[in-house]
Enzyme design. Structure first.
Site, PDB file in Angstrom:
ATOM      1  N   SER A  24       0.851  -1.189   0.000  1.00 26.70           N
ATOM      2  CA  SER A  24       0.000   0.000   0.000  1.00 26.70           C
ATOM      3  C   SER A  24       0.890   1.244   0.000  1.00 26.70           C
ATOM      4  O   SER A  24       1.699   1.409  -0.904  1.00 26.70           O
ATOM      5  CB  SER A  24      -0.961  -0.035   1.189  1.00 26.70           C
ATOM      6  OG  SER A  24      -2.009   0.870   1.014  1.00 26.70           O
ATOM      7  N   ASP A  63      -8.379  -5.050  -6.425  1.00 26.64           N
ATOM      8  CA  ASP A  63      -8.041  -3.926  -5.549  1.00 26.64           C
ATOM      9  C   ASP A  63      -8.515  -2.641  -6.213  1.00 26.64           C
ATOM     10  O   ASP A  63      -7.897  -2.162  -7.156  1.00 26.64           O
ATOM     11  CB  ASP A  63      -6.527  -3.885  -5.328  1.00 26.64           C
ATOM     12  CG  ASP A  63      -6.100  -2.789  -4.368  1.00 26.64           C
ATOM     13  OD1 ASP A  63      -6.968  -2.012  -3.917  1.00 26.64           O
ATOM     14  OD2 ASP A  63      -4.900  -2.720  -4.062  1.00 26.64           O
ATOM     15  N   HIS A  69      -7.043  -5.738  -1.962  1.00 29.31           N
ATOM     16  CA  HIS A  69      -5.865  -5.062  -1.413  1.00 29.31           C
ATOM     17  C   HIS A  69      -5.071  -5.999  -0.510  1.00 29.31           C
ATOM     18  O   HIS A  69      -3.935  -5.704  -0.154  1.00 29.31           O
ATOM     19  CB  HIS A  69      -6.332  -3.824  -0.640  1.00 29.31           C
ATOM     20  CG  HIS A  69      -5.289  -2.762  -0.455  1.00 29.31           C
ATOM     21  ND1 HIS A  69      -4.657  -2.123  -1.490  1.00 29.31           N
ATOM     22  CD2 HIS A  69      -4.760  -2.213   0.673  1.00 29.31           C
ATOM     23  CE1 HIS A  69      -3.795  -1.232  -1.031  1.00 29.31           C
ATOM     24  NE2 HIS A  69      -3.836  -1.274   0.285  1.00 29.31           N
TER      25      HIS A  69
END
Length: 688
Positions: free
Chosen positions: A542, A628, A660
């Site tokens: 991320s 995602d 994600h």
């Protein structure tokens, strides 16, 4: 490598404790554990009952279907729970010994969560309802058409195209079956609980069972996408009337520029307290005179400090009772006297339990190198059931008695007894601007200081999530250490638990001080004689993935390998690809087409990782899930293509069915194996 080390297969064999509830007499607990089958590539949740005196444990459910969310009802004589029997998820009940299982709800739609009223005559059922707020319904004569006509933002969220949303239904319970469920948001295009992570904790029954407090952001489309303004609403069962507890009577929506941060716009500069940020997770005081909830002050800032707000029904006054705690509140519980509350929150890389009163006097109840989360008060009203985990142990349930902890569950003891865990040490590192940052250093099991080990810099996501004593089933430090890596995990600029200045420095400055903090951490660690400074790697997901992409062009040859998972490679493209627009508006400051007086884009766009590809010189593994929607998989594809075109060794690991995160067991093991094959290839040259 010896057999007492963590492996991906061992990690996925661990049971994961879920909900935990205690009987009214305090003698019995019922809880769930989820197990994963690598061979079947799926999970299975079961229900256990635990005698809290003898610690004897009994498995109550053996169905091939998952059973979950058990609670005691009928004064502890029965257990209600959800099971996915007969094709839909419905409510069942059973005796405390697991006998006499029978279905008590017969809804035509799945029930995802439920909450009984205190008198057990009513309950809340969470079910999905159709919505066309952003995606139009297709013509009825085209039932197999897969196309979507999209008319507004928020047509996708996290990993789902938004064609349905959760709503709370109130149903009657006559002691035998559940019936007559009514949607309390009927006809409203708003979600409750809030997607993508909200659950039943976002609703609460009053002690007299006459009203419900619920969390809702009553916005759709673009208005929803740019705002974090959710409120607490009070729903009266008898009259079906609704009152907003957050907003003043004269509240009106403020006009705003939707392509810029709301930080300096009118909505965040009012004289009255209208709770314009995230407000969620209400809970009534035991005497019913007050209600508390988690509250963020500013609209558009999802990482604002979470305060504990207490609202008094008689006066309408609000009091924030954790102002002396310079970090955010994660959870809270009322104490029986309705004058004290306990809460959890992170400080200096550890999530502890605290208490506060209505005057805001905060005191710690725990002080361990661990993370705690609250479960419930014990029936005696004094002791606290909680979960505890650390970088050396997954969640187990404990009972906090005063300042003493008693372990209640031992779900994975048989695994820990066979493993040697790496030591975890606290290390404070000097930063380039004269401050100190807390880093966690994790050493390999059987660490030998006379040897040299490759080292990994762990880059945290969020970007404002703490590097506390977390346990992860993917980014697991013990499995990295078990592969003979030393890991340093810094609480760089932008992380909570170190005051507001430290937390907020990162906004608009992704490539600034936080990156220098990363480099300070690895530069400090590599001075140790047992660190092989010629074989350093950087890994992260991320924002941690963004960090890796940025460091790839700005590391001055420190690193020999990179791994970026679900990272932002091109901030300019990320701005128009993501779904929750408040996030890039606040963090990146504006849309990339908004220029300053000098005709420049914001710093985050001018210094995007993709603009430094000409300086890339180090092998890189790019990982991404194609479901995602927070950070689209095209970011990893672009980074991989750029690296390969420049002649840099690169791999791309794509998961068509993951979001994600990586949630499926075989994907998780493939992730781990690919991760370490890549690192070993470049950081352990003697192993080639």
């Amino acid at each position: 490598m010896t057999s007492d080390r963590m492996t991906p297969e061992v990690l996925w064999s661990m049971g994961r404790i879920g909900t935990f509830n205690v009987s009214p007499d305090g003698n019995t607990a019922v809880y769930t554990v989820t197990y994963y089958s690598v061979e079947q590539n799926k999970s299975h949740s079961v229900i256990y009952v635990l005698n809290l005196n003898s610690k004897a444990q009994t498995l109550l459910t053996t169905s091939p279907k998952s059973e979950y969310s058990p609670v005691f009802i009928k004064n502890g004589q029965k257990i209600a729970y959800l099971t996915a029997e007969s094709g839909t998820s419905q409510l069942w009940e059973m005796n405390v010994d697991g006998t006499d299982k029978r279905q008590i709800s017969f809804e035509k739609d799945d029930i995802s969560e439920f909450l009984f009223s205190p008198d057990e005559k009513l309950l809340i059922l969470i079910k999905e309802v159709e919505t066309d707020a952003s995606i139009a319904k297709n013509d009825s004569d085209l039932p197999k058409a897969s196309g979507m006509v999209i008319n507004n933002l928020m047509y996708k969220h996290w990993d789902t195209y938004v064609k349905s949303i959760p709503h709370p239904f109130v149903a009657r319970f006559n002691g035998d079956r559940i019936e007559d469920s009514t949607d309390i948001l009927e006809g409203e295009p708003y979600e409750c609980p809030m997607m993508p992570f909200g659950g039943i904790e976002q609703l609460s029954w009053s002690p007299d069972s006459k009203s419900i407090a619920y969390t809702c952001r009553k916005k759709t489309g673009k208005a929803y996408a740019i705002s974090t303004d959710s409120d607490i609403f009070l729903y009266d069962i008898a009259t079906k009337s609704v009152k907003n507890l957050c907003k003043q009577a004269d509240w009106t929506e403020q006009p705003c520029d939707t392509t810029m941060s709301l930080e300096h716009q009118a909505v965040n500069h009012q004289q009255k307290d209208n709770n314009v940020g995230y407000d969620q997770n209400p809970a009534f005081s035991p005497d019913g005179q007050r209600i508390a909830w988690l509250s963020m002050e500013r609209d558009g800032y999802e990482s604002d400090r979470t305060r504990l707000c207490v609202y008094e029904f008689a006066t309408g006054n609000k009091t924030y009772v954790t102002e002396k705690f310079e970090s955010g509140v994660d959870q809270f519980l009322w104490m029986p006297n309705s004058k004290n509350l306990c809460f959890s929150g992170v400080w200096h890389g550890k999530t502890q339990i605290y208490t506060t009163n209505l005057k805001g006097d905060v005191k710690p109840l725990t002080d361990e190198v661990a993370d705690f989360s609250l479960v419930s008060l014990a029936p005696n009203g004094k002791d606290i059931f909680c979960k505890k985990h650390s970088m050396k142990q997954a969640d187990e349930v404990y009972l906090l008695k005063g300042n003493k902890l008693e372990q209640i569950t031992f779900e994975n003891k048989h695994i820990y007894d066979r493993l040697t865990m790496g030591n975890v040490e606290e290390r404070w590192v000097a930063t380039t601007d004269g401050k100190k940052e807390l880093c966690w250093v994790i050493y390999p099991p059987h660490f030998d200081a006379t040897k040299k080990y490759p080292a990994l810099l762990f880059c945290e996501g969020g970007p404002q999530s703490p590097v506390s004593q977390f346990w992860s089933y993917r980014w697991n430090f013990q499995i990295m250490a078990a592969n003979d890596y030393i890991i340093i995990a810094p609480n760089r600029r932008g992380l909570p638990g170190f005051g507001m200045e430290w937390l907020e420095q990162i906004s608009g400055d992704y490539s600034g001080q936080c990156m220098q903090d990363y480099l300070s951490a690895i530069d400090d660690l590599k001075k140790e004689p047992y660190v092989d400074e010629e074989h350093l790697g950087a890994v992260g997901a991320s924002f941690g993935g963004y960090s890796v992409y940025w460091l790839a062009g700005n590391h001055d040859k420190r690193f020999k390998a990179f791994i970026a998972h679900d990272g932002i490679y091109n901030t300019q493209q990320q701005y128009v690809e993501t779904e929750e627009m408040w996030f890039p508006n606040w963090d990146l400051k504006s849309a990339p087409w908004i220029k300053n007086a000098e005709g420049q884009m914001q710093k985050a766009f001018r210094e995007s990782p993709h603009l430094y590809v000409d300086k890339w010189d180090t092998p890189i593994l790019c990982i991404h899930g194609q479901r995602d929607f927070r950070i689209e998989y095209t970011q990893a594809e672009s980074a991989f293509s750029a690296a390969r075109l420049r002649g840099i060794p690169a791999q791309l690991l794509l998961f068509p069915d993951e979001n994600h995160w990586v949630l499926k067991p075989q994907n998780g093991i493939l992730w781990q194996r690919t991760f370490f094959r890549w690192l070993d290839r470049w950081l352990k040259p003697d192993n080639k």
